[in-house]
Motif scaffolding. Structure first.
Motif, PDB file in Angstrom:
ATOM      1  N   TYR A  98       0.684  -1.149  -0.367  1.00 43.59           N
ATOM      2  CA  TYR A  98      -0.019  -0.071  -0.013  1.00 43.59           C
ATOM      3  C   TYR A  98       0.920   1.162  -0.047  1.00 43.59           C
ATOM      4  CZ  TYR A  98      -4.139  -2.738   1.176  1.00 43.59           C
ATOM      5  OH  TYR A  98      -5.206  -3.536   1.135  1.00 43.59           O
ATOM      6  N   TRP A  99       2.027   1.236   0.764  1.00 48.73           N
ATOM      7  CA  TRP A  99       2.810   2.429   0.743  1.00 48.73           C
ATOM      8  C   TRP A  99       3.541   2.680  -0.537  1.00 48.73           C
ATOM      9  CZ3 TRP A  99       5.764   0.888   5.829  1.00 48.73           C
ATOM     10  CH2 TRP A  99       4.728   1.064   6.943  1.00 48.73           C
ATOM     11  N   GLU A 100       3.967   1.411  -1.156  1.00 49.08           N
ATOM     12  CA  GLU A 100       4.759   1.862  -2.343  1.00 49.08           C
ATOM     13  C   GLU A 100       3.864   2.089  -3.319  1.00 49.08           C
ATOM     14  OE1 GLU A 100       7.136  -1.793  -3.155  1.00 49.08           O
ATOM     15  OE2 GLU A 100       8.684  -1.347  -1.571  1.00 49.08           O
ATOM     16  N   LEU A 101       2.509   1.671  -3.366  1.00 44.12           N
ATOM     17  CA  LEU A 101       1.706   2.104  -4.519  1.00 44.12           C
ATOM     18  C   LEU A 101       1.033   3.511  -4.313  1.00 44.12           C
ATOM     19  CD1 LEU A 101      -0.185  -1.599  -4.768  1.00 44.12           C
ATOM     20  CD2 LEU A 101       1.518  -0.252  -6.289  1.00 44.12           C
ATOM     21  N   GLY A 102       1.196   3.990  -3.055  1.00 47.11           N
ATOM     22  CA  GLY A 102       0.887   5.431  -2.785  1.00 47.11           C
ATOM     23  C   GLY A 102      -0.663   5.454  -2.356  1.00 47.11           C
ATOM     24  N   GLN A 103      -1.223   3.961  -2.051  1.00 49.00           N
ATOM     25  CA  GLN A 103      -2.553   3.960  -1.712  1.00 49.00           C
ATOM     26  C   GLN A 103      -2.708   4.318  -0.273  1.00 49.00           C
ATOM     27  OE1 GLN A 103      -3.436  -0.013  -2.528  1.00 49.00           O
ATOM     28  NE2 GLN A 103      -3.818   0.608  -4.845  1.00 49.00           N
ATOM     29  N   ARG A 104      -1.883   4.557   0.734  1.00 51.08           N
ATOM     30  CA  ARG A 104      -1.750   4.507   2.033  1.00 51.08           C
ATOM     31  C   ARG A 104      -0.416   5.398   2.479  1.00 51.08           C
ATOM     32  NH1 ARG A 104      -4.935  -0.599   4.626  1.00 51.08           N
ATOM     33  NH2 ARG A 104      -6.484  -0.326   3.481  1.00 51.08           N
ATOM     34  N   GLU A 105      -0.665   6.156   3.692  1.00 51.93           N
ATOM     35  CA  GLU A 105       0.532   6.758   4.256  1.00 51.93           C
ATOM     36  C   GLU A 105       0.998   6.041   5.718  1.00 51.93           C
ATOM     37  OE1 GLU A 105      -0.163  10.923   4.355  1.00 51.93           O
ATOM     38  OE2 GLU A 105      -0.477  11.068   2.159  1.00 51.93           O
ATOM     39  N   CYS A 106       2.233   6.131   5.790  1.00 52.57           N
ATOM     40  CA  CYS A 106       2.545   5.520   7.036  1.00 52.57           C
ATOM     41  C   CYS A 106       2.643   6.594   8.036  1.00 52.57           C
ATOM     42  CB  CYS A 106       4.166   5.033   6.967  1.00 52.57           C
ATOM     43  SG  CYS A 106       5.250   6.110   6.601  1.00 52.57           S
ATOM     44  N   ASN A 107       2.525   6.102   9.360  1.00 55.02           N
ATOM     45  CA  ASN A 107       2.506   7.158  10.506  1.00 55.02           C
ATOM     46  C   ASN A 107       3.733   7.577  10.838  1.00 55.02           C
ATOM     47  OD1 ASN A 107       3.405   5.284  12.443  1.00 55.02           O
ATOM     48  ND2 ASN A 107       1.557   4.473  12.922  1.00 55.02           N
ATOM     49  N   LEU A 108       4.014   8.503  11.691  1.00 53.26           N
ATOM     50  CA  LEU A 108       5.226   9.111  12.001  1.00 53.26           C
ATOM     51  C   LEU A 108       6.115   8.176  12.632  1.00 53.26           C
ATOM     52  CD1 LEU A 108       4.292  12.646  13.518  1.00 53.26           C
ATOM     53  CD2 LEU A 108       5.152  12.185  11.135  1.00 53.26           C
TER      54      LEU A 108
END
Length: 67
Positions: free
Chosen positions: A35-45
């Motif tokens: 999801y992160w690599e596809l830009g579908q979600r962002e990680c938290n700090l």
């Protein structure tokens, strides 16, 4: 501007690391890495800091704020 998703994938592949290996290092599900690599979600700090430590880069670099 380079996006986080692009930087993450680039760092992972340059390190010859699979999504599974990165997921294990960060204690997340492999689907989360996708999801992160596809830009579908962002990680938290907290995860952003872990990723930066894992690859020895700054969070600004991950976010595309510096080269």
């Amino acid at each position: 501007m380079i996006r986080f998703s692009e930087r993450l994938k680039e760092l992972r592949t340059d390190a010859n690391m699979s999504r599974t290996q990165l997921a294990e290092a960060l204690l997340v599900n492999v689907r989360t890495i996708s999801y992160w690599e596809l830009g579908q979600r962002e990680c938290n700090l907290e995860q952003l800091a872990k990723i930066a430590r894992t690859f020895g880069v700054s969070t600004d670099y991950l976010l595309g704020l510096e080269d």
